[in-house]
Design a protein around this motif. Structure first.
Motif, PDB file in Angstrom:
ATOM      1  N   GLU A  90      -4.377  -7.905   5.580  1.00 36.65           N
ATOM      2  CA  GLU A  90      -3.448  -7.966   5.602  1.00 36.65           C
ATOM      3  C   GLU A  90      -2.707  -9.816   5.336  1.00 36.65           C
ATOM      4  O   GLU A  90      -3.399 -10.867   6.096  1.00 36.65           O
ATOM      5  N   CYS A  98      -6.817   5.748   3.177  1.00 35.81           N
ATOM      6  CA  CYS A  98      -8.310   4.884   1.840  1.00 35.81           C
ATOM      7  C   CYS A  98      -9.533   4.040   2.414  1.00 35.81           C
ATOM      8  O   CYS A  98     -10.238   4.228   2.468  1.00 35.81           O
ATOM      9  N   ARG A  99      -8.610   4.105   4.448  1.00 38.39           N
ATOM     10  CA  ARG A  99      -9.609   3.664   4.920  1.00 38.39           C
ATOM     11  C   ARG A  99     -11.318   4.480   4.608  1.00 38.39           C
ATOM     12  O   ARG A  99     -12.108   4.366   4.985  1.00 38.39           O
ATOM     13  N   VAL A 138       0.979  -1.156  -0.120  1.00 43.13           N
ATOM     14  CA  VAL A 138       0.282  -0.069   0.539  1.00 43.13           C
ATOM     15  C   VAL A 138       0.494   0.832   0.092  1.00 43.13           C
ATOM     16  O   VAL A 138       1.709   1.396   0.728  1.00 43.13           O
ATOM     17  N   TYR A 143      -1.125   6.998   3.546  1.00 40.43           N
ATOM     18  CA  TYR A 143      -2.238   6.713   2.739  1.00 40.43           C
ATOM     19  C   TYR A 143      -3.297   5.501   3.079  1.00 40.43           C
ATOM     20  O   TYR A 143      -3.961   5.913   2.652  1.00 40.43           O
ATOM     21  N   LEU A 144      -2.811   4.240   3.976  1.00 36.65           N
ATOM     22  CA  LEU A 144      -3.592   2.851   4.221  1.00 36.65           C
ATOM     23  C   LEU A 144      -5.439   4.114   4.820  1.00 36.65           C
ATOM     24  O   LEU A 144      -6.436   3.758   4.279  1.00 36.65           O
ATOM     25  N   PHE A 168     -10.423  -4.338   4.139  1.00 40.14           N
ATOM     26  CA  PHE A 168      -8.734  -4.191   4.018  1.00 40.14           C
ATOM     27  C   PHE A 168      -7.848  -5.093   4.766  1.00 40.14           C
ATOM     28  O   PHE A 168      -8.446  -5.164   5.941  1.00 40.14           O
ATOM     29  N   GLY A 188       3.290   5.093   3.378  1.00 41.69           N
ATOM     30  CA  GLY A 188       2.335   3.442   2.717  1.00 41.69           C
ATOM     31  C   GLY A 188       1.145   3.697   4.391  1.00 41.69           C
ATOM     32  O   GLY A 188      -0.553   3.754   3.576  1.00 41.69           O
ATOM     33  N   PRO A 248       0.030  -1.429   4.439  1.00 39.65           N
ATOM     34  CA  PRO A 248       1.255  -0.407   3.897  1.00 39.65           C
ATOM     35  C   PRO A 248       2.941  -0.640   4.136  1.00 39.65           C
ATOM     36  O   PRO A 248       3.987  -1.027   4.556  1.00 39.65           O
TER      37      PRO A 248
END
Length: 583
Positions: free
Chosen positions: A422, A395-396, A352, A391-392, A420, A388, A383
């Motif tokens: 992992e 996005c959430r 991410v 940015y995650l 989301f 990252g 991320p």
């Protein structure tokens, strides 16, 4: 002083900054063993535990078990060195490492005398002059030759008088660079360099040129190799250039991520002043040109990297595209069982970060949901660093805004169609399990090199929708849908088309799996490099004196038949010409 290489089987050489306590790395060709003695040159990667591209190098070394490898590694951080080396196979006979993260000269720093300082100023001045030369295709070769002469002149000075580190950090280097920037004919951007800019460029050049000061270029080190294989351009290829210059060892350069392109992307307008960007871009461009000119063969990992090399002056006849090999066996069960996929699920897998453009993917999925209300999107990946992680979080938040908790016939109360996750979690315990859960794999990147995630999806027999970036079209080859980047509407239309046509998904997935198994496996990669190694050694043998156990020369150890001056199919040359050619 006798600089001839030792071939005695009992010789042991001391490595610089490399040997784990109590471990020795023998040298010398194995009796009845390897076909080729290769020196593998890496930067920040193999054989360190946390190195980049280490997996590919390890597979290469283990796969080419009939060859003998010496590893020459440049490390990027103290942490990397402290974590140590990977377990190495027996065909690795020696490991030598050196740091790029410290300015220490490893005990070899010396105070240059007047003549040595004069030579340094002369060579460094030529280097700076090549960096400040106005771009002009009509004098491109002259500038490239000027840069090369300066580079090898500095390397010769380091070989004779010790490390260059102190000289490269000295006031002489700064003043020499300043004179070149102020000289008549220098570009306007270089002429505007301030003192702070000159200091920044000088520090960068000192770091980039540290490989020139290493003690790797004698006949007991790189000079004893049959070929040097640099696993990237830039600093990793510098030792190979010098081995070629001093000992005639042929150089092979593999680039799966073009270092020059990475430099341009890293040093953007917000990262440095215009003069710094211009001078450093000139340095890395000149270095790439020299590497591409001198390498016996270049093996880019895709056509995208190949085009970069050709733009920098690489001869098309000396370029062979070799795709990076990936392990297909771990995805075999998923690829052979396509029915496991959830028919309404889109899947994104990767690291991410902003370049992956998950924001565009989320907006595209909002359009998909209008057409296919039962569709779901799974984002699987961790991320990549602090940027990252930020940015995650963005996005959430966007997913919560676009898809508020809903209760309809398709989903339970409080669920969201976007998840989301992992790898290692309950929904995706392994990477193959993640791919098994999606009917369509989506790639939404705006910047991409070689898309390994797409190849994994192809091994799993999944249909794909991708943006047209990097080597995506070359990898897909007609087995998936490709749309323009930063175009959520086009991305959504392609996803909807495949969601509504399961037979088409199955055909594309089967074709993608067949293509991946043909082109992108570890076996294919290893077979290609095995042939390349033998080709280089046969065309560019290194001429050396053969020594006996006592170190004395054996003048008749190499039979005359080992050198054929002409092809058998061509007319024989006169006797005097043959005699001259074999002297």
């Amino acid at each position: 002083m006798d600089n001839r290489p030792s071939r005695h089987p009992l010789v042991r050489l001391r490595s610089s900054r490399c040997e784990p306590p109590g471990r020795r790395w023998p040298t010398g060709r194995k009796i009845g063993g390897a076909h080729v003695r290769a020196a593998l040159l890496t930067e920040g990667g193999y054989p360190y535990v946390d190195g980049d591209a280490g997996l590919w190098c390890d597979r290469l070394v283990r796969g080419l078990d009939r060859h003998e490898f010496d590893l020459y590694a440049l490390s990027r951080s103290r942490r990397q060195e402290e974590r140590g080396l990977l377990p190495l196979p027996p065909q690795v006979t020696r490991v030598r490492t050196a740091p790029l993260w410290t300015a220490q000269d490893d005990g070899r720093a010396v105070a240059y005398g007047r003549r040595a300082r004069g030579r340094f100023a002369e060579h460094y001045g030529e280097l700076a002059g090549a960096l400040c030369a106005t771009p002009d295709t009509s004098v491109g070769d002259a500038v490239a030759d000027r840069f090369a002469n300066a580079l090898y002149g500095l390397a010769g000075l380091a070989r004779e008088h010790g490390g260059l580190g102190a000289a490269l950090r000295s006031d002489i280097a700064v003043r020499t660079l300043e004179r070149a920037c102020r000289a008549s004919g220098a570009p306007r951007t270089a002429r505007g360099a301030r003192v702070a800019d000159l200091l920044t460029v000088t520090a960068h050049l000192e770091r980039a040129l540290r490989p020139l000061s290493l003690d790797w270029y004698g006949d007991d080190a790189l000079g004893a190799a049959d070929l040097c294989h640099a696993t990237s351009g830039g600093p990793a290829a510098l030792p190979g250039l010098l081995a070629r210059h001093f000992s005639g060892v042929p150089l092979l350069v593999t680039e799966y991520d073009v270092r020059l392109r990475s430099h341009y992307l890293t040093l953007g307008p917000d990262a440095a002043a215009p003069a710094v960007r211009a001078l450093l871009a000139a340095f890395h461009g000149r270095l790439a040109t020299e590497v591409y000119r001198r390498a016996e063969l270049l093996t880019p990992g895709n056509a995208h990297a190949r085009r970069w090399q050709q733009r920098c002056g690489a001869d098309r006849a000396r370029i062979r595209t070799v795709y990076p090999g990936m392990e297909a066996a771990r995805f075999a069960e998923v690829g052979e069982s396509p029915d496991r996929a959830a028919p309404d699920t889109l899947l994104w897998v990767g690291r991410v970060e902003p370049d992956k453009d998950l924001v565009a993917l989320l907006h595209a999925f909002a359009e998909v949901r209008k057409e296919e209300p039962r569709a779901r999107l799974r984002v699987v990946g961790a991320p990549n660093g602090p940027d990252g992680a930020a940015y995650l979080g963005q996005c959430r938040a966007l997913a919560a805004q676009l898809f508020p908790d809903e209760a309809d016939g398709a989903h339970a109360v409080g669920s969201n169609p976007v998840s989301f996750e992992e790898i290692g979690g309950p929904e995706a315990p392994t990477l193959p399990d993640a791919y098994a859960a999606g009917a369509i794999v989506v790639l939404s990147s705006v910047v991409e090199g070689f898309p390994t995630g797409l190849i994994e999806a192809m091994f799993c027999g999944r249909a794909t929708v991708s943006t047209d970036v990097g080597a995506v079209v070359e990898v897909i080859g007609g087995t998936g849908l490709v749309v323009p980047p930063r175009n959520p509407r086009a991305l959504a239309d392609a996803c909807v088309a495949l969601l509504r046509d399961p037979e088409r998904r199955a055909r594309l997935g089967a074709a993608a799996r067949a293509r991946a198994l043909e082109l992108f496996t570890v076996e294919q990669n290893i077979a290609a490099f095995h042939g390349i190694y033998l080709e280089i050694v046969s065309h560019c043998p290194v001429r050396r004196d053969v020594l006996d156990a006592a170190g004395a020369p054996l003048p008749f150890a190499a039979p005359a038949e080992s050198h054929v001056p002409a092809h058998w199919s061509k007319p024989h040359a006169p006797a005097w010409a043959t005699t001259e050619a074999t002297r």
